[in-house]
Structure formats: C-alpha cells, structure tokens
Design a protein around this motif. Sequence first.
Motif, PDB file in Angstrom:
ATOM      1  N   ALA A 196       0.816  -1.218   0.000  1.00  0.00           N
ATOM      2  CA  ALA A 196       0.000   0.000   0.000  1.00  0.00           C
ATOM      3  C   ALA A 196       0.844   1.261   0.000  1.00  0.00           C
ATOM      4  CB  ALA A 196      -0.917  -0.001   1.221  1.00  0.00           C
ATOM      5  N   PHE A 197       2.041   1.176   0.597  1.00  0.00           N
ATOM      6  CA  PHE A 197       2.893   2.357   0.725  1.00  0.00           C
ATOM      7  C   PHE A 197       3.985   2.327  -0.339  1.00  0.00           C
ATOM      8  CE2 PHE A 197       1.728   1.137   5.170  1.00  0.00           C
ATOM      9  CZ  PHE A 197       0.806   2.148   5.393  1.00  0.00           C
ATOM     10  N   VAL A 198       4.153   3.434  -1.026  1.00  0.00           N
ATOM     11  CA  VAL A 198       5.284   3.619  -1.924  1.00  0.00           C
ATOM     12  C   VAL A 198       6.156   4.689  -1.288  1.00  0.00           C
ATOM     13  CG1 VAL A 198       6.065   4.213  -4.236  1.00  0.00           C
ATOM     14  CG2 VAL A 198       3.894   2.989  -3.930  1.00  0.00           C
ATOM     15  N   GLN A 199       7.217   4.256  -0.623  1.00  0.00           N
ATOM     16  CA  GLN A 199       8.085   5.220   0.062  1.00  0.00           C
ATOM     17  C   GLN A 199       9.063   5.815  -0.927  1.00  0.00           C
ATOM     18  OE1 GLN A 199      10.024   3.844   3.620  1.00  0.00           O
ATOM     19  NE2 GLN A 199      11.054   5.788   3.991  1.00  0.00           N
ATOM     20  N   ILE A 200       9.118   7.157  -0.943  1.00  0.00           N
ATOM     21  CA  ILE A 200       9.999   7.853  -1.880  1.00  0.00           C
ATOM     22  C   ILE A 200      11.075   8.667  -1.171  1.00  0.00           C
ATOM     23  CG2 ILE A 200       8.234   7.936  -3.690  1.00  0.00           C
ATOM     24  CD1 ILE A 200       7.812  10.891  -2.963  1.00  0.00           C
ATOM     25  N   GLY A 201      10.973   8.773   0.166  1.00  0.00           N
ATOM     26  CA  GLY A 201      11.982   9.557   0.876  1.00  0.00           C
ATOM     27  C   GLY A 201      12.071   9.191   2.340  1.00  0.00           C
ATOM     28  N   THR A 202      13.209   9.528   2.938  1.00  0.00           N
ATOM     29  CA  THR A 202      13.464   9.292   4.357  1.00  0.00           C
ATOM     30  C   THR A 202      13.639  10.640   5.063  1.00  0.00           C
ATOM     31  OG1 THR A 202      15.797   8.963   3.805  1.00  0.00           O
ATOM     32  CG2 THR A 202      14.454   6.994   4.033  1.00  0.00           C
ATOM     33  N   ASP A 203      14.210  10.609   6.269  1.00  0.00           N
ATOM     34  CA  ASP A 203      14.366  11.825   7.072  1.00  0.00           C
ATOM     35  C   ASP A 203      14.926  12.999   6.285  1.00  0.00           C
ATOM     36  OD1 ASP A 203      13.673  10.204   9.220  1.00  0.00           O
ATOM     37  OD2 ASP A 203      15.721  10.003   9.961  1.00  0.00           O
ATOM     38  N   GLN A 204      15.968  12.721   5.493  1.00  0.00           N
ATOM     39  CA  GLN A 204      16.777  13.795   4.928  1.00  0.00           C
ATOM     40  C   GLN A 204      16.679  13.918   3.417  1.00  0.00           C
ATOM     41  OE1 GLN A 204      19.114  16.173   6.213  1.00  0.00           O
ATOM     42  NE2 GLN A 204      18.149  15.851   8.196  1.00  0.00           N
ATOM     43  N   GLY A 205      15.665  13.286   2.799  1.00  0.00           N
ATOM     44  CA  GLY A 205      15.515  13.516   1.370  1.00  0.00           C
ATOM     45  C   GLY A 205      15.052  12.307   0.602  1.00  0.00           C
ATOM     46  N   LEU A 206      15.038  12.457  -0.734  1.00  0.00           N
ATOM     47  CA  LEU A 206      14.515  11.433  -1.624  1.00  0.00           C
ATOM     48  C   LEU A 206      15.418  10.205  -1.674  1.00  0.00           C
ATOM     49  CD1 LEU A 206      13.516  13.733  -4.626  1.00  0.00           C
ATOM     50  CD2 LEU A 206      11.919  12.551  -3.081  1.00  0.00           C
ATOM     51  N   LEU A 207      14.784   9.060  -1.825  1.00  0.00           N
ATOM     52  CA  LEU A 207      15.494   7.821  -2.096  1.00  0.00           C
ATOM     53  C   LEU A 207      15.895   7.777  -3.568  1.00  0.00           C
ATOM     54  CD1 LEU A 207      13.145   5.433  -0.092  1.00  0.00           C
ATOM     55  CD2 LEU A 207      15.577   5.773   0.398  1.00  0.00           C
ATOM     56  N   PRO A 208      16.810   6.899  -3.943  1.00  0.00           N
ATOM     57  CA  PRO A 208      17.162   6.803  -5.371  1.00  0.00           C
ATOM     58  C   PRO A 208      16.030   6.236  -6.218  1.00  0.00           C
ATOM     59  CG  PRO A 208      18.275   5.104  -4.106  1.00  0.00           C
ATOM     60  CD  PRO A 208      17.651   6.035  -3.110  1.00  0.00           C
TER      61      PRO A 208
ATOM     62  N   ASP B 153     -16.623   7.941  -4.304  1.00  0.00           N
ATOM     63  CA  ASP B 153     -17.137   6.917  -5.224  1.00  0.00           C
ATOM     64  C   ASP B 153     -17.121   7.386  -6.676  1.00  0.00           C
ATOM     65  OD1 ASP B 153     -19.170   8.761  -5.211  1.00  0.00           O
ATOM     66  OD2 ASP B 153     -20.696   7.415  -4.384  1.00  0.00           O
ATOM     67  N   TYR B 154     -16.454   8.509  -6.917  1.00  0.00           N
ATOM     68  CA  TYR B 154     -16.283   9.007  -8.280  1.00  0.00           C
ATOM     69  C   TYR B 154     -14.922   8.576  -8.811  1.00  0.00           C
ATOM     70  CZ  TYR B 154     -15.402  12.309 -12.098  1.00  0.00           C
ATOM     71  OH  TYR B 154     -15.090  12.863 -13.319  1.00  0.00           O
ATOM     72  N   ALA B 155     -14.888   8.032 -10.023  1.00  0.00           N
ATOM     73  CA  ALA B 155     -13.636   7.555 -10.621  1.00  0.00           C
ATOM     74  C   ALA B 155     -12.878   8.740 -11.221  1.00  0.00           C
ATOM     75  CB  ALA B 155     -13.916   6.504 -11.685  1.00  0.00           C
ATOM     76  N   PHE B 156     -11.870   9.182 -10.524  1.00  0.00           N
ATOM     77  CA  PHE B 156     -11.069  10.324 -10.964  1.00  0.00           C
ATOM     78  C   PHE B 156      -9.994   9.844 -11.937  1.00  0.00           C
ATOM     79  CE2 PHE B 156      -7.519  13.254 -10.637  1.00  0.00           C
ATOM     80  CZ  PHE B 156      -8.136  14.492 -10.667  1.00  0.00           C
ATOM     81  N   THR B 157      -9.777  10.592 -12.987  1.00  0.00           N
ATOM     82  CA  THR B 157      -8.714  10.255 -13.935  1.00  0.00           C
ATOM     83  C   THR B 157      -7.411  10.912 -13.488  1.00  0.00           C
ATOM     84  OG1 THR B 157     -10.287  10.122 -15.766  1.00  0.00           O
ATOM     85  CG2 THR B 157      -7.953  10.347 -16.332  1.00  0.00           C
ATOM     86  N   ASP B 158      -6.470  10.086 -13.067  1.00  0.00           N
ATOM     87  CA  ASP B 158      -5.202  10.580 -12.534  1.00  0.00           C
ATOM     88  C   ASP B 158      -4.081  10.173 -13.487  1.00  0.00           C
ATOM     89  OD1 ASP B 158      -3.068  11.425 -11.056  1.00  0.00           O
ATOM     90  OD2 ASP B 158      -3.560  10.284  -9.251  1.00  0.00           O
ATOM     91  N   TRP B 159      -3.387  11.163 -14.021  1.00  0.00           N
ATOM     92  CA  TRP B 159      -2.332  10.878 -14.999  1.00  0.00           C
ATOM     93  C   TRP B 159      -0.973  10.663 -14.343  1.00  0.00           C
ATOM     94  CZ3 TRP B 159      -4.252   9.627 -19.458  1.00  0.00           C
ATOM     95  CH2 TRP B 159      -5.472  10.182 -19.872  1.00  0.00           C
ATOM     96  N   PHE B 160      -0.885  10.819 -13.037  1.00  0.00           N
ATOM     97  CA  PHE B 160       0.401  10.661 -12.369  1.00  0.00           C
ATOM     98  C   PHE B 160       0.853   9.201 -12.392  1.00  0.00           C
ATOM     99  CE2 PHE B 160       2.748   9.535  -8.458  1.00  0.00           C
ATOM    100  CZ  PHE B 160       3.898  10.274  -8.677  1.00  0.00           C
ATOM    101  N   ARG B 161       2.146   9.019 -12.648  1.00  0.00           N
ATOM    102  CA  ARG B 161       2.770   7.703 -12.554  1.00  0.00           C
ATOM    103  C   ARG B 161       4.025   7.838 -11.697  1.00  0.00           C
ATOM    104  NH1 ARG B 161      -1.454   7.057 -14.071  1.00  0.00           N
ATOM    105  NH2 ARG B 161      -2.275   5.871 -15.856  1.00  0.00           N
ATOM    106  N   VAL B 162       4.261   6.872 -10.841  1.00  0.00           N
ATOM    107  CA  VAL B 162       5.427   6.916  -9.961  1.00  0.00           C
ATOM    108  C   VAL B 162       6.688   6.772 -10.812  1.00  0.00           C
ATOM    109  CG1 VAL B 162       6.621   5.844  -8.019  1.00  0.00           C
ATOM    110  CG2 VAL B 162       4.107   5.918  -8.063  1.00  0.00           C
ATOM    111  N   PRO B 163       7.624   7.709 -10.700  1.00  0.00           N
ATOM    112  CA  PRO B 163       8.857   7.607 -11.503  1.00  0.00           C
ATOM    113  C   PRO B 163       9.681   6.382 -11.099  1.00  0.00           C
ATOM    114  CG  PRO B 163       8.581   9.813 -10.561  1.00  0.00           C
ATOM    115  CD  PRO B 163       7.582   8.935  -9.895  1.00  0.00           C
ATOM    116  N   ASP B 164      10.365   5.804 -12.067  1.00  0.00           N
ATOM    117  CA  ASP B 164      11.262   4.689 -11.762  1.00  0.00           C
ATOM    118  C   ASP B 164      12.498   5.169 -10.997  1.00  0.00           C
ATOM    119  OD1 ASP B 164       9.615   2.869 -13.058  1.00  0.00           O
ATOM    120  OD2 ASP B 164      10.574   3.247 -15.000  1.00  0.00           O
ATOM    121  N   ARG B 165      12.906   6.398 -11.281  1.00  0.00           N
ATOM    122  CA  ARG B 165      14.082   6.977 -10.656  1.00  0.00           C
ATOM    123  C   ARG B 165      13.681   8.255  -9.938  1.00  0.00           C
ATOM    124  NH1 ARG B 165      19.092   5.527  -8.807  1.00  0.00           N
ATOM    125  NH2 ARG B 165      20.547   7.286  -8.871  1.00  0.00           N
ATOM    126  N   LEU B 166      14.121   8.422  -8.705  1.00  0.00           N
ATOM    127  CA  LEU B 166      13.760   9.597  -7.921  1.00  0.00           C
ATOM    128  C   LEU B 166      14.918  10.574  -7.819  1.00  0.00           C
ATOM    129  CD1 LEU B 166      11.811   7.713  -5.102  1.00  0.00           C
ATOM    130  CD2 LEU B 166      10.812   9.112  -6.923  1.00  0.00           C
TER     131      LEU B 166
END
Length: 607
Positions: free
Chosen positions: A321-333, A386-399
């Motif tokens: 459920a969680f996509v972690q992209i950063g820690t205390d001091q900044g973005l993960l790779p 309950d409304y299907a929102f169209t979200d164009w965001f995709r999680v980047p492979d590289r942060l």
Amino acid sequence: MPNRRTFLAGSAAVGGAAVSPVLTGTSAAGRRRSAVATLTKFADPLRIPPLLRAGGTITIRKKAATVRLHSQLPLTPVWTYEGSFPGPTIEVQRGQKLRVVWQNVINGAMPLVAVQVPFTGPASLGTPGRGGATPLADVAALPAFAVTHLHGAVTGAGNDGLPENAVLPGECQLTEYPNQHRAAGLWYHDHAMHITAFNVMAGLAGTFLIRDQEESSLGLPSGAQEIPLVIADRNLDTDDDGQLNGRLLHKVSFIDRGPAGRLHTAFIGPYNTVNGVIWPHLNVQTRWYRFRMLNAANSRPYTLELNVENADGTLTPVPQAFVQIGTDQGLLPAPLKLDRLTLVPAERADVLINFAAHKGKRLRLVNVDQSPAPLGPEVMQFRVDDYAFTDWFRVPDRLSSTYERLSPEDLPEHKERWVAFATDDGTPFGHQEMWELQPVAADYRPHHDHERLVKVTRADGTTVTLRKVASTYEEAATFFVERDGWEVWNFVHLAGQGHPAHVHLLEFQTLARDVYTVTSSKDPEHGFVTFTAQHQRTDPVAPQEQGWKDTVWVGERQVVTVAGKFAGGSGRYVYHCHMLEHEDEGMMRPFVVAPKQILARGAGHGH
C-alpha cells in the motif's frame, strides 16, 4: 525489521509482584472505561495545518490556545506556534535563507497534568485518568520556558536551539536557517532543557519542508494531494466522576528500587492523534496522494499498515500500500513498495498512496506494533470518493539522481566515535543511560568501581577496548568534531531497551546493523565492570534505511554504524536519545564542531 520492544513491553513480562498496587479504585476505573468508550472513532475530519511559504525574516509566535482534540471532548488548552496545533507547515526553497524570530508570548500555566503511578503492567501505562495519583506540583509550576530546534537542519550552533538557550514569555529566540539542503521533510519542535517531553506534548511541534529542482521535476502529487501526517499518542485526564475533561495528561509509571531510586517508564498513551485530532478521517479522491509522515510521539514507535474495512467489520491488509519515496533527509534513489512502514520517534517518511482501486471504500491506517494500546491500534480512516477520478500521475522509476550510497570501503578519511546505550546497574530494567566512550589500550586497567570498560570484538576478529568517559549532559564535552570532516559513529547497545539516536547537524547513512552477544563481569579487586560484546551476525540494512537520515533505531544487542559529513555549521551541538523522557532525564551529550585549525590548538585537552 529491527526489534522495537520497549521497556514497558519488557516490564510486562516481569510482572507487578515487586511494585505497589495501582492507586485507583475499581468503581472509578469502571467509570473511566465507560467514558472512554463514548469517544467515537473516525468522527472528526483530519486537521490540515496552515501552509506558510516563507523567506526573508518572519516572526512566529509561541502562544497559548485551546483546540478540540475530538468533537465529543471539551476544549483542550495547549501551547502552539501561531495558534495552530500542530504548528504551521513551513515551506522554503533550497538556498532560500530564512530568518525566524521565535517570539514567546505564552501566557498561563503549563496546560497539561503530569502524574506518576506505580507500575503494575501495561494497563497502568496507557489508561486515561490520573489513577489516583496527585498531580506533580513541580510540573504544574513550570514557566513557559521554550526553545525551538529545527530537527535535521544544517545551521550554525547559535541557531540550532541549544536546550539551555530557552526563553521566557516576553523574550525572543533569533535564528537563521541557510536551507542549503536537498529537498526533505524536516520538523521543528521545542527542545528546552529537562522539559522537552512536556513542551512537545503541550503542542510545540510542526513540519518544515524544503523544496528543490530535483523534487519539482518529478511531478509528485501536490497542493491538496500533499498532506502532512503528524502522528503521536496522547492521554487525557478525567474529572472526579471519571468523565474525560479534555485536558492532556502526561502519565508515566514507576518502579521503586529503594536506595537506587525510582525507575520511570517512558510515556505511552491510549489515544492516537494525527495532526492533533484523535482518530480522524480524511476524504480522498481515487487518485495518488503524497503524505509527509512524522512520528512526533514522545516514545511510541509506529508500524503502520493500511487495511480495507469489509462489510462484515473485518479488515483486510492492502499489499504494498505504501510507496516510500523519501526518508528523514531527502529522496530515495528509487521508490520502495512496502506492506508496512515503521517509524520510531522523530523519524519521517515521504510516502505515496494510490486510492484508485478503492472507489467508495473506507480504509483504516492502523498501528500493528505490539506496544501497549488498550484502546486498539486505529490511527485514522480514509474515506474514498465513489467518483472515478482520472489521474495521470505515474510513480517515476528513478527519484534522486544525486543520491550516492556510502560504503565503508569508499569513505573519505574520517574519525570514528563510539556511544553506548546501557543501564546504571547493567540489567535490562535499570535506569537508562547513554555513555560516551573513548578508545584505550587493550591492557588498560581502571582503578575505581565507578569506571566501565567496553570490549567490542568485530566481525573481522579485531577487538576495540573503550572506556566510559561521560554519561551526563553536565560533564565536559569530549567529542570535538572537525567542520566539514567525515565521521563514523558506532552506537553500541549493551543493556536496557532500544533507543532512537539523533545527532544534530549530521546527515548520515546507516552503514551496518550488527548483532552481538553481550556479557558483563565485575573486577573482584577494584569493582569496575567490563562489558564484552562479541559479534554474532550482520543483518542487512533495509532499503528504506539506506537513505539520508538524522535519526536511527538502535535495537537490543545491536551495534549500528552510521557515517556522514559535519558540513555547514560550527559551535556546540547535542546528540541524544529521541525518546523525550529519556532525553530529559540525561540521555543527551554535547559535542563541539570547529575548523581543524582551531581543534589543532588543543581542543579536548583541558582548555
């Protein structure tokens, strides 16, 4: 994950035979439980702190206020930054210098009630009400003595919020933050000497976000879809009829050890709050959200899991459920998909959650950590549209393209430090202490019964012999750090519970997490104690621990090694356990950062 068993969980195994009965009557306890049950979970919306986009010079007032922690409670008196509980979310751009006048205009008495009750098991720790104990008069008499520390900031020592440099009402603390820092989620909180636990619980904390171009280029969820989640447990006082009166309660337990004095537990409360609301809910759309999570609890660790609420009342965990992209001091790779997310006190996580697959459902954020939680594990609820929102965001492979993983072999020339977590009597349930260690010759022999030796045999078979040189804040500094110098710090656990270690000024990476067996022996002639730590195995550093950090968990019988560069600041700083009750009771030490030319003139040799 590292073992996060706390003192209070371990004490439950010891039992209450050696301590006095809890000071409460059964009828009053029954009324308290009945009163607690009337608080409806997920009844109130999540409070979103105001956003303050800052630059130049600003004034932020520390002021008394009242807030509603739950719609079924009376108003709660608190101390705040600008009347917000938690404080405003401050946002700056990288390199944007910010000067803050922290103005203390607090009026009135300490807004919380503090009591100590005899320990009889977990129930004595996490139940509402005073348990028959008399409120501590010395806490009630505390003045509004406060100093703000920007946790994780790279700044000069004069701006860091040294604990002794707190100010009283009518006075100001002047600070400057260069913000020459990668994008990260820091936080600001009170750090006053001996009373941090009370001041932070009273409300003096908030989130501080630094932005940069690397982060902006990722197109991450923003605006209403980027939300701080300041998570903390709290307790509440009751009136004479056992009804909750809304007043914050700092209740801890004690074990009376006779001549050795009282042993206090750290604070654990029965109510999980998010952004100052007990068990809130948040309405979300079927899209991605970015949550800036912070464990702002005094002592409680959180292991979070997202569950779907089923029609029959059961819960089903959401995998990854969680996509972690950063820690205390900044973005993960790169992003990490996690089933569970663990945060010890003061840790932060930058997390994405996608609600697209849960249209019309309700999800529950729960704490699956085994610390006492008499009222259940619930943290908050998400209510998906309950409304299907169209979200164009995709999680980047590289942060973060600028992230580089440190390795012991490739570190620049560096200084090595040793710090031990132990207890006064060497037993698991003694008074918690933090020892500053210095290397000595292998044949070194102490001559006093108060001395302590630590012998660490590492994985390669080499043994390091160390001597305890300090264990209280008042003792002279022995760590003198070269500005812009690299250092490796080894946190050695010898006895007692695990601890979250925080070093001011230092951005570090966790290099190793080793497990040891620890034994101790007493010299028959001179009475000094030697601890022997023998390497058993090396546990992998989890991917979510490999990012840049400023707080690290040191589990039982572990040696945790971190490395970083002391850049951008000079002067007197501190490092400490970030369980606030431990910090206030002495688990904090000073250190000094200065140019190497200054250190060469004899720093640390009696000046």
